[in-house]
Design an enzyme around this catalytic site. Structure first.
Site, PDB file in Angstrom:
ATOM      1  CD  GLU A  89      38.102  46.908  31.925  1.00  0.00           C
ATOM      2  OE1 GLU A  89      39.192  46.377  31.712  1.00  0.00           O
ATOM      3  OE2 GLU A  89      37.573  46.932  33.044  1.00  0.00           O
ATOM      4  CG  HIS A 112      43.249  52.868  37.023  1.00  0.00           C
ATOM      5  ND1 HIS A 112      44.582  52.718  37.345  1.00  0.00           N
ATOM      6  CD2 HIS A 112      42.716  51.622  37.096  1.00  0.00           C
ATOM      7  CE1 HIS A 112      44.834  51.445  37.593  1.00  0.00           C
ATOM      8  NE2 HIS A 112      43.731  50.755  37.452  1.00  0.00           N
ATOM      9  CE  LYS A 144      43.259  48.977  40.733  1.00  0.00           C
ATOM     10  NZ  LYS A 144      42.851  47.877  40.118  1.00  0.00           N
ATOM     11  CG  ASP A 195      38.971  47.497  39.458  1.00  0.00           C
ATOM     12  OD1 ASP A 195      40.133  47.226  39.842  1.00  0.00           O
ATOM     13  OD2 ASP A 195      38.543  47.185  38.334  1.00  0.00           O
TER      14      ASP A 195
HETATM   15  C1  BG6 Z   1      43.050  47.223  36.433  1.00  0.00           C
HETATM   16  C2  BG6 Z   1      41.704  46.859  36.991  1.00  0.00           C
HETATM   17  O1  BG6 Z   1      43.730  48.055  37.311  1.00  0.00           O
HETATM   18  O2  BG6 Z   1      42.873  47.878  35.176  1.00  0.00           O
HETATM   19  C3  BG6 Z   1      40.972  45.945  36.028  1.00  0.00           C
HETATM   20  O3  BG6 Z   1      41.871  46.195  38.238  1.00  0.00           O
HETATM   21  C4  BG6 Z   1      40.883  46.579  34.654  1.00  0.00           C
HETATM   22  O4  BG6 Z   1      39.676  45.632  36.517  1.00  0.00           O
HETATM   23  C5  BG6 Z   1      42.256  47.062  34.181  1.00  0.00           C
HETATM   24  O5  BG6 Z   1      40.381  45.601  33.764  1.00  0.00           O
HETATM   25  C6  BG6 Z   1      42.123  47.876  32.916  1.00  0.00           C
HETATM   26  O6  BG6 Z   1      43.365  48.267  32.438  1.00  0.00           O
HETATM   27  P1  BG6 Z   1      43.973  47.614  31.108  1.00  0.00           P
HETATM   28  O7  BG6 Z   1      45.208  48.403  30.878  1.00  0.00           O
HETATM   29  O8  BG6 Z   1      44.226  46.175  31.450  1.00  0.00           O
HETATM   30  O9  BG6 Z   1      42.944  47.776  30.052  1.00  0.00           O
END
Ligand code: BG6
Length: 455
Positions: A203, A227, A135, A222
């Site tokens: 997050e 997701h 992505k 994003d």
């Molecule tokens: C990514 C996003 O696809 O997923 C990020 O671009 C995000 O911004 C991340 O922090 C979160 O996924 P994970 O698995 O790293 O917690």
């Protein structure tokens, strides 16, 4: 018999994604029961010797612990090719270096990916070639459709892996077992019994130097477009008859097709906010607009919340709220299913701890069922109890799972062309309302729980 990939070619081998996520995931996969020997080729624009590249590979393989014997052998036999992947002649040279079926993994910026795909059309693909695409998949519905049309000229859809590492997260996959291997949940999995569903992925991380990409995407694209809508599709889809790629992805696409901004009102369906300076987990974060590379005039949101409705028989009237924010202190990453209250609570009970809830937590991996039972002291007062179970980590992390899908050319956990387009279609009116400033942008302190007015 699985016709495994013979060579994994990483385009963009010098980049951050390769180092932080792909190679550690590959190292883990090679060392697991699902690993096998393959050839690894790193391709990058900048010069690097084979031994420098091998040292990088080993570094990333050992990031998660000791590299397995198989991973060490793959690293030692790996080669680096310096190339401009937008030039057909360079692509021909890269493909000639592959043994067996090649998988090309595009760990490249979106514009370079598009130019590379156009160049590949001139080169032609060896039979059985598999493509792995990161992505963001396009920047809106039209560009995603155009990219899908381009890809369809190269290889059949069944060899195209659009990566969503959330579909490789073990708890997201737990949804399938929970829903379809237990009689008790599926019976109540509908508007008749469910009040609302919240899918939250907050997050503690801030921008982390990713302005080049993130400032143009924002939290809505994003996280929600890329997701959370897919996680929602797994949570809300009709039971597929099998877990093979066609059945599972067909069910996901069908539920996404029925999804729209809540009450089809793009303005009231969402809200957005951006973090200001603050401290989180002992780290000082500058205000988002002061981060290097950020263009304040883009008004990019770092926290997005969108409510969608699934307009079908099962879900009509149930709000699905999808939310994701950066620099949020309370790191909630979970799917919360809130059930409707009972139609009648016998007179005589005291206390009402609220309706039952099922919480599927993505971090830590756990499932919790909150129920009401008779209190310990007074048997006629109601108390809350939680039945919960925490899971050990899966054998593979999300990128290990994703790579396993690519190397065994099993697209079950990758995103099908129509699903990607549906995700863009769903967010398009909301994005457009935000870009026109029809929805004000709120602010919150980094390290807080989000804007005070939202609580
Ligand atoms: C990514 C996003 O696809 O997923 C990020 O671009 C995000 O911004 C991340 O922090 C979160 O996924 P994970 O698995 O790293 O917690």
């Amino acid at each position: 018999m699985v016709d495994h990939i013979g060579t994994l070619v990483i385009l963009g081998a010098g980049g951050d994604l390769t180092k932080r996520l792909l190679l550690p995931g590959l190292g883990q996969l090679l060392g697991s029961s699902r690993g096998y020997d393959l050839r690894l080729i790193g391709v990058g624009f900048d010069p690097m010797t084979d031994s420098e590249w091998r040292a990088r590979v080993i570094d990333s393989f050992t990031a998660g612990g000791v590299a397995s014997t198989r991973a060490t052998t793959v690293a030692k036999n790996s080669v680096y090719l310096q190339a401009d992947v937008t030039r057909p002649a360079d692509l021909t040279r890269i493909l000639a270096a592959a043994v067996g079926r090649p998988a090309l993994y595009f760990a490249l910026p979106p514009q370079v990916t598009i130019a590379t795909i156009a160049a590949l059309e001139k080169v032609g693909m060896p039979k059985g070639t598999v493509l792995g695409l990161e992505k963001p998949f396009g920047t809106d519905l039209r560009s995603a459709q155009a990219l899908n049309r381009q890809l369809a000229k190269l290889v059949p859809e069944k060899h195209i892996h659009r990566v969503d590492h959330f579909l490789g997260k073990s708890t997201v996959l737990n949804l399938l077992g929970l829903r379809f291997a237990n009689r008790i949940f599926e019976q109540v999995w509908s508007a008749e019994h469910i009040e609302r569903v919240d899918i939250v992925f907050d997050e503690t991380l801030g921008l982390e130097g990713r302005a080049g990409y993130y400032d143009k995407a924002g939290a809505l694209v994003d996280m929600i477009q890329s997701h959370l809508l897919l996680v929602m599709a797994l949570a809300a889809m009709e039971p597929p008859s099998s877990l093979d790629a066609d059945d599972l992805r067909g069910s996901m696409a069908q539920v996404l097709r029925a999804t729209h901004a809540w009450k089809r009102n793009a303005v009231s369906a969402g809200r957005r906010a951006r973090y200001g300076a603050g401290t989180i987990e002992g780290r000082k974060l500058p205000a988002y607009v002061k981060e290097a590379g950020v263009h304040p005039e883009l008004d990019t949101e770092t926290l997005a919340e969108v409510t969608v409705g699934i307009e079908n028989w099962r879900w009509a009237g149930v709000p699905f709220r999808l939310r994701s924010g950066k620099a949020i202190a309370d790191k909630r990453q979970q799917i919360v299913v809130t059930f409707k209250d009972v139609p009648h609570r016998p007179y005589g009970f005291t206390g009402n701890p609220g309706p039952a809830r099922l919480i599927i937590s993505l971090t830590p991996d756990s499932i919790e069922l909150d129920l009401n039972i008779n209190g310990e002291g007074d048997p006629f007062s109601l108390d809350r109890v939680s039945l919960d179970v925490e899971f050990a980590e899966g054998e593979l992390g999300p990128y290990g799972e994703v790579l396993h899908g690519i190397l065994s050319d099993d697209t079950t956990l990758s995103v099908r062309a129509d699903a990607v387009e549906e995700c863009w279609r769903i967010v398009a009116p909301i994005l457009s309302a935000w870009r026109k400033n029809s929805v004000p942008i709120d602010s919150y302190r980094a390290g807080s729980a989000g804007p005070t007015a939202w609580r």
